[in-house]
Write a protein that holds these residues in place. Structure first.
Motif, short mmCIF file in Angstrom:
data_model
loop_
_atom_site.label_atom_id
_atom_site.label_comp_id
_atom_site.label_asym_id
_atom_site.label_seq_id
_atom_site.Cartn_x
_atom_site.Cartn_y
_atom_site.Cartn_z
N SER A 132 0.83 -1.21 0.00
CA SER A 132 0.00 0.00 0.00
C SER A 132 0.86 1.26 0.00
O SER A 132 0.50 2.27 -0.60
CB SER A 132 -0.98 0.00 1.17
N SER A 133 2.04 1.19 0.66
CA SER A 133 2.92 2.37 0.71
C SER A 133 3.50 2.69 -0.66
O SER A 133 3.60 3.85 -1.05
CB SER A 133 4.07 2.13 1.69
N VAL A 134 3.89 1.66 -1.41
CA VAL A 134 4.49 1.92 -2.72
C VAL A 134 3.42 2.49 -3.66
O VAL A 134 3.71 3.37 -4.49
CB VAL A 134 5.15 0.64 -3.31
N GLU A 135 2.19 2.04 -3.50
CA GLU A 135 1.13 2.52 -4.37
C GLU A 135 0.79 3.98 -4.10
O GLU A 135 0.44 4.74 -5.00
CB GLU A 135 -0.12 1.64 -4.19
N ARG A 136 0.91 4.37 -2.79
CA ARG A 136 0.59 5.78 -2.49
C ARG A 136 1.81 6.68 -2.68
O ARG A 136 1.74 7.88 -2.40
CB ARG A 136 -0.01 5.93 -1.10
N GLY A 137 2.93 6.12 -3.15
CA GLY A 137 4.07 6.96 -3.54
C GLY A 137 5.05 7.27 -2.43
O GLY A 137 5.84 8.21 -2.55
N LEU B 273 6.20 -2.28 -7.42
CA LEU B 273 6.18 -0.85 -7.76
C LEU B 273 4.72 -0.42 -7.92
O LEU B 273 3.82 -1.27 -8.03
CB LEU B 273 6.91 -0.58 -9.07
N ALA B 274 4.52 0.89 -7.93
CA ALA B 274 3.16 1.38 -8.14
C ALA B 274 2.66 0.91 -9.50
O ALA B 274 3.44 0.79 -10.45
CB ALA B 274 3.13 2.90 -8.06
N ARG B 275 1.37 0.65 -9.58
CA ARG B 275 0.76 0.07 -10.78
C ARG B 275 1.13 0.84 -12.06
O ARG B 275 1.40 0.25 -13.10
CB ARG B 275 -0.76 0.09 -10.57
N ALA B 276 1.16 2.19 -11.91
CA ALA B 276 1.40 3.01 -13.11
C ALA B 276 2.89 3.11 -13.46
O ALA B 276 3.26 3.62 -14.52
CB ALA B 276 0.84 4.41 -12.87
N ASN B 277 3.74 2.60 -12.58
CA ASN B 277 5.18 2.81 -12.75
C ASN B 277 5.81 1.71 -13.60
O ASN B 277 6.86 1.15 -13.25
CB ASN B 277 5.83 2.87 -11.36
N THR B 278 5.22 1.39 -14.73
CA THR B 278 5.70 0.26 -15.55
C THR B 278 7.04 0.57 -16.22
O THR B 278 7.83 -0.33 -16.46
CB THR B 278 4.66 -0.10 -16.63
N GLY C 84 -4.25 -6.92 -1.85
CA GLY C 84 -3.46 -5.74 -2.18
C GLY C 84 -4.22 -4.44 -2.08
O GLY C 84 -3.81 -3.44 -2.65
N SER C 85 -5.29 -4.42 -1.34
CA SER C 85 -6.04 -3.17 -1.17
C SER C 85 -6.75 -3.19 0.18
O SER C 85 -7.21 -4.22 0.65
CB SER C 85 -7.08 -3.04 -2.28
#
Lengths: 254, 489
Positions: free
Chosen positions: B81-86, B216-221, B453-454
């Motif tokens: 959750s931390s990686v997803e929130r940046g 990594l965050a979902r958008a960080n492909t 994961g949420s």
């Protein structure tokens, strides 16, 4: 009581105080507010220690000087002397009937049927039988006062002490309370009643004898008509003057 | 014209500066140093620094990206959750690869293959060789892990009892203490514990295999692809092998794993469960956990009420010595964390009395709340007017009768509303008992949230379940307060 001396810290409330209460008599212990009347009553029911003197009931020593004894040593005293406090202090969580039956059931071991019969009779005599199932907060000041008297009488004490019983009553209620006291004094072969009051009119009307307390001692005593009709001590005269000016019925809160 | 030239030059300057700033931006990576070596641990020589194979992999990635590595401490269960929130760019620390993770985040290629291995006591090594031998037995592991999922599946199949822990040390000490029959965990953790405390054996046959990945965050492909390129290069040139050898975790399985990864660049896309499916799958577990929470709270409150009343009576009526002892107890329980008390009762006293986890939780919560309850009762007893007690004395009632018939019932009216509030607080504090392996509502929710994961759906479900119990109680307390406000004033 013989030679009673009660102190509060370093202050002497009363000293060398004698008082004889005969069966069937109503006594008025009089004095201005704060003179120590309530303290004397509290000492007589072992809520307040005293340093000198004795309290005797039927020529048997009931209380000696020193610290207040443990409750188990006071059983005889508790059955002989009842006290009605100035504030009715009914048990708020119990109905009127339960307030009156509490001591017979648990202190005397009476059956519930006997305790309730006796309690209803007492409430009837005091004119509050219709409120048997009410809670204390639903009663008027006068009703609460009479229930408190019924509760104190439920253990059938030979001596009844009352602290300023008229302070919350209107004139009509004072009259009916006085009549009730006279009746109670005549019951069970004669009951001794000691009323601490500064209500001169009430004492004149319903007391047999009067003791005037001032400066820590009884300064004048005798038949009510004599003491209050021809006072000899300045404190008694002050009390009479004060009583005329400040009739306690002003505190009426029916 | 001059102005246009100046603006153009200014823009170019700004772009160059921005590019420089970007190049200098550190690579923030999150991990949990509490997990310890060989993953991430505080360096004994300089506790301000961290070391471990995940630390070295992070440094390797940073070098490949021409950025400075910067460590961010995060609880292991919160990495995703931390990686997803940046909070950081990459999360590592023995993060396990699983379909739900790939469905919700960008995930690196698997850089390490671990085996789930069974640890058993020496005496049991012959009879507990595999999970099927452990039907009806208690098997411990870390909550919200692949191993825990395996145990849950086995529970449904054979009646094995999974026991969830918040750390990877106590499962092994509880195995030696006899509280568990086996422990299922990653071979790295198992071998580390074997070296540290010993006294058990690891069954040679692996129950399952799994992989560690970077998340990594979902958008960080884009960054994920760069990370994968660097990892592949490190697998080829031997630098990753050197790292694993440094930390003594290299074996033949890793060599085979590297070969597979390098030949299989097109890893199958993960399939995540839909929210509806996951809710349906977890609701029974959440309801079971709710039952545990309610049962635990009710039993603990019963202890708190009885012990609290005893303490209050002792403090009001007792001798000076008993008052000192009881006051010390109250101050000790109120002045130290409940978490610490639970640890002491469950682990600290285990050499003297080995309480089952649920009993220890009930006792710990009950004894802690008894201190708070006693203060409520004490002040309630003292709030009963002295005159009421004196009247009762002049009527000839004994002190015990006065307590039972006059003071107690009146004090109860003062105490009932705050008691109800305390019960609601206890209900929520019961979530702390997961530290001693009791899986109650919050813990079950955390497991659920980590697995999918949420926190959104599990959090809402969990909150709703707590509110279903606590709201009516709070309402009841307010009604009692209103009803009795006038009667004992």
């Amino acid at each position: 009581m013989r030679g009673l001396r009660v102190e509060h810290g370093t202050r002497v409330i009363v000293s060398a105080m004698n008082l004889d209460l005969a069966p069937g008599e109503v006594h008025a212990l009089m004095g201005v507010s704060g003179v120590g009347k309530t303290t004397v009553l509290r000492a007589l029911v072992a809520l307040q220690p005293f340093s000198e003197g004795t309290v005797m009931i039927d020529d048997v020593v009931a209380l000696r000087p020193g610290p207040v004894p443990r409750e188990r040593q006071l059983r005889a005293l508790r059955r002989s002397i009842g006290l009605v406090f100035q504030a009715p202090s009914l048990f708020e969580h119990l109905t009127v009937l339960d307030n009156v039956t509490l001591a017979p059931l648990h202190a005397l071991g009476a059956t519930r049927a006997d305790a309730e019969t006796a309690a209803r009779r007492l409430l009837e005599e005091l004119g509050v039988a219709s409120r048997a199932d009410a809670l204390p907060r639903e009663l008027s000041g006068g009703e609460a006062q009479r229930v408190a008297i019924a509760r104190a009488l439920a253990v059938d004490p030979g001596i009844l002490l009352m602290d300023e019983p008229t302070s919350a009553l209107d004139p009509a209620r004072r009259g009916s309370l006085g009549q009730a006291l006279r009746q109670l004094a005549r019951e069970r072969g004669g009951r001794g009643i000691l009323v601490a009051t500064h209500d001169v009119e009430f004492a004149q009307s319903y007391a047999d004898r009067v003791e005037v307390l001032a400066g820590g001692e009884i300064v004048e005593e005798g038949p009510a008509a004599v003491v209050l009709g021809s006072p000899t001590h300045p404190a008694t005269r002050d009390l009479l003057r004060h009583g005329e000016k400040n009739n306690p019925t002003h505190e009426f809160n029916e | 014209m001059r102005t246009a030239t100046r603006v153009t030059l200014l823009c170019i300057g700004l772009l160059l500066e921005a590019g420089k700033a970007c190049a200098q931006q550190p690579l923030r990576w999150g991990g949990d140093a509490e997990g310890g070596a060989p993953f991430v641990e505080a360096d004994p020589a300089n506790p301000a620094r961290v070391r471990g194979f995940d630390v070295e992999i992070a440094e390797l990635l940073a070098r490949g990206l021409r950025r400075e590595p910067q460590f961010v401490q995060v609880a292991w269960s919160s990495i995703e959750s931390s990686v997803e929130r940046g909070d950081f760019d990459i999360g590592m620390s023995g993060v396990e690869d699983r379909p739900e993770l790939r469905a919700r985040h960008a995930v690196s290629l698997p850089y390490f293959e671990f085996r789930e291995v069974l640890a058993v006591r020496h005496a049991d090594s012959a009879r507990f060789r595999r999970l099927t031998d452990l039907a009806g037995k208690r098997v411990g592991t870390l909550g919200a892990t692949q191993a825990y999922q395996i145990l849950l599946a086995e529970q449904a199949r054979t009646g094995l009892v999974p026991v969830s822990y918040d750390d990877d040390v106590h499962p092994y000490s509880d195995l030696l203490a006899g509280r568990l029959d086996a422990v299922l965990l990653d071979h790295i953790i198992a071998e580390r514990s074997l070296r540290r405390i010993g006294g058990f054996v690891l069954e040679p046959e692996a129950v399952a295999t799994g992989h560690y990945v970077a998340v990594l965050a979902r958008a960080n492909t884009t960054l994920r692809d760069s990370v994968n390129d660097i990892l592949r290069t490190a697998m080829r040139d031997g630098s990753l092998e050197r790292t694993f050898r440094t930390w003594a975790v290299w074996d033949d399985a890793q060599a085979r794993h590297f070969a597979r990864v390098l030949s299989d660049t097109a890893r199958a896309a993960a399939t995540g469960q839909s929210t509806v499916t996951s809710v349906a799958a977890y609701v029974p577990a959440l309801l079971r956990a709710l039952l545990v929470t309610v049962l635990l709270s009710v039993l603990a409150m019963a202890i708190a009420v009885v012990a609290g009343a005893g303490i209050a009576a002792g403090r009001v009526y007792g001798s000076r010595i008993s008052r000192i002892i009881l006051t010390s107890y109250v101050e000790l329980m109120r002045g130290t964390p409940l978490l610490l008390q639970l640890f002491v009762i469950y682990y600290g006293l285990s050499s003297v009395i080995r309480l089952p986890a649920f009993a220890a939780a009930v006792l710990g919560l009950g004894l802690n709340y008894a201190a708070y309850e006693s203060e409520i009762y004490r002040s309630a007893l003292q709030a009963v007017p002295r005159l009421q007690l004196e009247v009762a004395r002049t009527l000839g009632l004994s002190e015990l009768q006065i307590f039972r018939l006059v003071r107690g019932p009146q004090a109860l009216r003062f105490a009932l509303a705050p008691m109800t509030n305390d019960f609601v607080a206890l209900l929520k504090d019961s979530s702390l008992v997961s530290v001693i392996t009791v899986v109650e509502l919050t813990k079950e929710t955390a497991i659920y949230a980590t697995n999918i994961g949420s926190w959104v759906v599990p959090g809402l479900l969990c909150a709703a379940l707590y509110l279903v119990i606590s709201l009516p109680l709070a309402r009841y307390a307010r009604r009692l307060e209103r009803r009795w406000r006038g009667s004992v004033a």
